[in-house]
Design a protein around this motif. Structure first.
Motif, PDB file in Angstrom:
ATOM      1  N   SER A   1       0.843  -1.190   0.000  1.00 11.70           N
ATOM      2  CA  SER A   1       0.000   0.000   0.000  1.00 11.70           C
ATOM      3  C   SER A   1       0.879   1.240   0.000  1.00 11.70           C
ATOM      4  O   SER A   1       2.087   1.156   0.112  1.00 11.70           O
ATOM      5  CB  SER A   1      -0.899   0.006   1.239  1.00 11.70           C
ATOM      6  N   SER A   2       0.253   2.393  -0.128  1.00 13.14           N
ATOM      7  CA  SER A   2       1.014   3.639  -0.088  1.00 13.14           C
ATOM      8  C   SER A   2       1.587   3.834   1.306  1.00 13.14           C
ATOM      9  O   SER A   2       0.959   3.490   2.313  1.00 13.14           O
ATOM     10  CB  SER A   2       0.117   4.812  -0.460  1.00 13.14           C
ATOM     11  N   PHE A   3       2.764   4.439   1.381  1.00 15.31           N
ATOM     12  CA  PHE A   3       3.449   4.598   2.660  1.00 15.31           C
ATOM     13  C   PHE A   3       2.738   5.611   3.542  1.00 15.31           C
ATOM     14  O   PHE A   3       2.539   6.755   3.158  1.00 15.31           O
ATOM     15  CB  PHE A   3       4.892   5.040   2.433  1.00 15.31           C
TER      16      PHE A   3
ATOM     17  N   ALA B   1       9.442   2.092  -5.483  1.00 13.06           N
ATOM     18  CA  ALA B   1       9.702   2.913  -4.302  1.00 13.06           C
ATOM     19  C   ALA B   1       8.416   3.581  -3.837  1.00 13.06           C
ATOM     20  O   ALA B   1       7.501   3.846  -4.616  1.00 13.06           O
ATOM     21  CB  ALA B   1      10.768   3.952  -4.620  1.00 13.06           C
ATOM     22  N   GLY B   2       8.335   3.850  -2.544  1.00 12.58           N
ATOM     23  CA  GLY B   2       7.176   4.518  -1.983  1.00 12.58           C
ATOM     24  C   GLY B   2       6.106   3.590  -1.480  1.00 12.58           C
ATOM     25  O   GLY B   2       5.040   4.047  -1.041  1.00 12.58           O
ATOM     26  N   LYS B   3       6.326   2.292  -1.507  1.00 12.41           N
ATOM     27  CA  LYS B   3       5.347   1.312  -1.038  1.00 12.41           C
ATOM     28  C   LYS B   3       5.722   0.812   0.354  1.00 12.41           C
ATOM     29  O   LYS B   3       6.872   0.859   0.768  1.00 12.41           O
ATOM     30  CB  LYS B   3       5.267   0.147  -2.009  1.00 12.41           C
ATOM     31  N   VAL B   4       4.702   0.342   1.060  1.00 13.66           N
ATOM     32  CA  VAL B   4       4.905  -0.278   2.363  1.00 13.66           C
ATOM     33  C   VAL B   4       4.492  -1.731   2.265  1.00 13.66           C
ATOM     34  O   VAL B   4       3.413  -2.053   1.771  1.00 13.66           O
ATOM     35  CB  VAL B   4       4.090   0.431   3.457  1.00 13.66           C
TER      36      VAL B   4
ATOM     37  N   GLN C   1      14.830  -2.334  -4.266  1.00 18.28           N
ATOM     38  CA  GLN C   1      15.464  -3.365  -3.435  1.00 18.28           C
ATOM     39  C   GLN C   1      16.027  -2.825  -2.123  1.00 18.28           C
ATOM     40  O   GLN C   1      16.669  -3.574  -1.380  1.00 18.28           O
ATOM     41  CB  GLN C   1      16.567  -4.111  -4.205  1.00 18.28           C
ATOM     42  N   ILE C   2      15.807  -1.575  -1.806  1.00 18.49           N
ATOM     43  CA  ILE C   2      16.250  -1.022  -0.519  1.00 18.49           C
ATOM     44  C   ILE C   2      15.010  -0.782   0.335  1.00 18.49           C
ATOM     45  O   ILE C   2      14.186   0.079   0.022  1.00 18.49           O
ATOM     46  CB  ILE C   2      17.044   0.276  -0.704  1.00 18.49           C
ATOM     47  N   TRP C   3      14.882  -1.558   1.420  1.00 18.60           N
ATOM     48  CA  TRP C   3      13.710  -1.504   2.285  1.00 18.60           C
ATOM     49  C   TRP C   3      14.124  -1.008   3.676  1.00 18.60           C
ATOM     50  O   TRP C   3      15.121  -1.483   4.248  1.00 18.60           O
ATOM     51  CB  TRP C   3      13.065  -2.877   2.428  1.00 18.60           C
ATOM     52  N   LEU C   4      13.346  -0.100   4.212  1.00 22.43           N
ATOM     53  CA  LEU C   4      13.571   0.407   5.562  1.00 22.43           C
ATOM     54  C   LEU C   4      12.586  -0.256   6.514  1.00 22.43           C
ATOM     55  O   LEU C   4      11.371  -0.227   6.281  1.00 22.43           O
ATOM     56  CB  LEU C   4      13.387   1.928   5.590  1.00 22.43           C
ATOM     57  N   ASP C   5      13.108  -0.846   7.591  1.00 25.33           N
ATOM     58  CA  ASP C   5      12.258  -1.491   8.590  1.00 25.33           C
ATOM     59  C   ASP C   5      11.763  -0.433   9.566  1.00 25.33           C
ATOM     60  O   ASP C   5      12.537   0.111  10.357  1.00 25.33           O
ATOM     61  CB  ASP C   5      13.051  -2.576   9.326  1.00 25.33           C
TER      62      ASP C   5
END
Length: 712
Positions: A3-5, A52-55, A66-70
């Motif tokens: 979904s959207s962040f 980018a911009g997805k949660v 491929q870069i995900w922030l927890d």
């Protein structure tokens, strides 16, 4: 699931009343706890398609492909009960964590069973702003000749361990090779679809050589040609590359400044730590010139075994190592040829085993068994003063070789202006379980015995000791920090390096003030233990470096400095002379938790009161015999031996084109490392209770006490 962040960054403090924070804050608005921005690398084609911009899964914010922030770093990630074989190379390569990533967990992209499971990696080459470090291709042409050769050297050193795990193809994908200053890092591990050879690595290197610095381009081209020949072995290639690396590094200016301190701490009555050099050693070096090893030798030892046990072991280790290292340097000074890294590492291994056996012999003579045996951790740095023969118009200079020796959980860090890099891997249960492929690192931290040591100096015979020895090249300005776990516990070096490292490197803070600040920080944050810190400022300055001439310092080591915290007693304490062992009441809490293998060593005859008076002489005799044996062994190495096969001139024909780059996906079984002996609780850590999943080697002996859990 995608979904959207709109998710905030959650506070890692699980007891926080209002853990939700706006993205971008550095501290929690409710409790002022530092927020954690953990950037992960998502592996696989499915992850590449997520924009980018997805949660994802209500917690992972995709900041870039491929870069995900927890966003919920305090919540454990998803991990299957049975770890898949595909991640075993990551676990087995944990000792190479300076260069290789680690498994964080998995995440499903949807609810259906058919949805892809994405592998998430941590300890990846991503900076604090969520951006990848540059690839080796991006940085190659703009870097120095010494660093270009150093990057290739690191790749060559990774070839063997990666080949053993079937992932050497990771070194053949230039975009997978990232550089953080001097360090080469892998973004992920590629199994590949064929077994690569040195010829394939040479093909990749040939593309880099075309834009190499002129001073090394020709020689690197020859080495690439040699790598394409099936008749050339790894050792011959490594020898040629090492000679070129030392030649280039020797042209760089280098000035060393060192400061060391040890402190008992606010909660301890005795200091079981020892370090070198101390303020007294530095003063002796300035006034009388009695400390010729400064600033080239630094070390920190954290003793275990209680008062008059751990402190004796740590001090004995420091004094013994000083004598043996001095003998080693004197032997090296007599040689005409440069010693190879493999040869230096072998000699350092023998030195550490000699010191181990001196401490072990005292344990045996005093009849100490199991938890009563004294021992010590060791982290030692030796800046080896070999001289490199340059051309006639360039003077010989320091070879800039730095050797790190590690036993136990005392650590070494390299601090630059923009990063802090941990150079050593702890000898503890947590590291062992990961390397054996049993669990992920964050999972091992949940164990009560995670910090229990698996080896220390003096607790067992030297034949069972496996010191970790690494070779580095100092080719950039930075701080080399050695410390005991009084500072490193709870990652306080990682949390504090920006406050002290860059100011020292910029000339805004003295090295002495920085070391004092680290000691003070350790007492405030980890005050339950002793703390030792030794920092070396490696400055790339035009100042003339006065080289240490080991031959001039071949005389015996000066007498121990009179210091309450580091002096080595010339005779054993009265209580120890009377009983031959340390009373349980005198043991510190950390020393009471010393665990040993389930099978105790064979009982030694216990000398009673009269024989105890001879123990210091026996220890000194063992040290002298060990030093003499080491000297004879080193001299035997100087006898003529078959030289490595001379490299033939490069062929006149052009090199074949590189083979197809392997594609990730193929799995290769990785051998499981041999199990290690039982573990020793880390100094300052608490003795764990057996967990349901514990193996026999982790269960404390019946007489072991079980204090309260240690601070985490």
């Amino acid at each position: 699931m995608i979904s959207s962040f709109s998710e905030p960054i959650y506070c890692p403090n699980l007891s926080c009343a209002d853990p939700r924070n706006t993205f971008g804050r550095q501290q929690c608005a409710a409790c002022e706890t530092d927020l954690i921005y953990r950037y992960l690398w998502a592996v696989g084609p499915a992850a590449e398609e997520v924009p980018a911009g997805k949660v994802i899964a209500d917690r992972y914010f995709v900041t870039a492909p491929q870069i995900w922030l927890d966003s919920r770093p305090a919540v454990p990630p998803s991990v299957p009960e049975q770890l898949p074989d595909s991640i075993m190379p990551y676990l087995h390569l944990y000792p190479q964590r300076l260069h290789t990533p680690e498994v964080y967990g998995f995440c499903s992209l949807g609810e259906a069973p058919s949805e892809a499971e994405v592998l998430l990696l941590e300890n990846v080459p991503i900076n604090n702003f969520g951006r990848l470090y540059p690839s080796i291709l991006q940085s190659w042409s703009g870097t120095s000749a010494a660093r270009q050769v150093y990057w290739l050297w690191q790749m060559l050193q990774l070839w063997a361990p990666l080949s053993e795990q079937g992932v050497a193809s990771s070194l053949l994908v230039p975009e997978n090779l990232r550089v953080e200053g001097w360090r080469v890092r892998l973004l992920e591990l590629h199994p590949g679809n064929f077994v690569p050879t040195l010829r394939d690595l040479g093909d990749v290197w040939s593309g880099l050589v075309e834009s190499a610095q002129p001073s090394v381009q020709s020689k690197l081209g020859e080495i690439c040609q040699f790598m394409r020949r099936s008749s050339m072995n790894f050792d011959a290639i490594a020898l040629e590359l090492n000679d070129l690396l030392l030649e280039q590094a020797a042209q760089l200016p280098l000035h060393l400044e060192v400061v060391g301190m040890t402190d008992t701490g606010p909660q301890r009555s005795q200091n079981e730590d020892s370090c070198y050099p101390t303020a007294a050693d530095l003063q002796s070096s300035k006034t009388s010139g009695g400390e010729k090893l400064i600033p080239y030798l630094t070390m920190v030892c954290d003793g275990v075994g209680g008062h008059e046990g751990g402190e004796v072991a740590s001090q004995l280790a420091v004094q013994s190592l000083k004598a043996l290292i001095q003998n080693l340097l004197a032997e090296i000074a007599e040689q005409q040829e440069l010693m190879t890294p493999a040869m230096v590492i072998k000699q350092l291994e023998e030195i550490v085993r000699v010191v181990n056996n001196v401490i072990s012999a005292q344990n045996n003579e005093q009849g100490k068994e199991l938890r009563q045996r004294m021992g010590t951790t060791l982290v030692m740095a030796l800046q080896l003063p070999q001289k490199v023969k340059n051309s006639e118009d360039l003077p010989s200079n320091n070879s800039h070789e730095l050797y790190l020796v590690n036993v136990g959980d005392s650590r070494a860090y390299w601090i630059g202006k923009n990063y802090c890099q941990r150079l050593t891997v702890d000898d503890d249960v947590a590291s062992r379980e990961v390397q054996l492929g049993h669990s992920l690192y964050w999972e091992t931290q949940l164990r009560s015995d995670a910090g229990a040591l698996t080896q220390a100096l003096g607790t067992r015979d030297g034949d069972f000791l496996r010191p970790i020895i690494q070779r580095f090249i100092v080719e950039e300005e930075g701080l080399l920090l050695l410390c005991s776990d009084g500072l490193s516990d709870n990652d306080w070096v990682e949390h504090s390096w920006e406050n002290y490292g860059p100011p020292v490197l910029d000339g805004q803070m003295s090295l002495e003030v920085a070391v004092q600040s680290w000691i003070r920080l350790a007492n405030e944050k980890n005050g339950y233990d002793n703390t030792s810190v030794v920092a070396t400022h490696c400055r790339m300055s035009p100042e003339r470096l006065v080289l240490f001439h080991p031959a001039a310092a071949s005389a015996s080591v000066s007498a121990p400095v009179s210091s309450a915290s580091v002096s080595l007693p010339m005779s054993l304490p009265a209580s120890l002379q009377k009983s031959g062992r340390i009373p349980e009441s005198q043991l510190s809490e950390s020393s009471k938790q010393l665990l040993y293998p389930e099978t105790p060593p064979a009982p030694e005859p216990v000398q009673k009161q009269k024989s105890q008076l001879w123990l210091p002489l026996l220890g000194l005799l063992a040290l002298m015999l060990g030093g003499g044996a080491l000297g004879l062994w080193v001299r035997s190495l100087q006898n003529p031996q078959p030289e490595p096969a001379q490299l033939p001139p490069p062929p006149e024909t052009t090199a074949p084109t590189p083979g197809e780059i392997p594609s990730p996906g193929a799995e290769s079984p990785s051998p499981s490392p041999d199990s290690t002996p039982g573990e020793i609780p880390s100094p300052g850590a608490e003795s764990p209770s057996p967990s349901p999943d514990s193996t026999p080697g982790e269960i404390p002996l019946p007489e072991a006490e079980t204090p309260s859990p240690s601070p985490q």
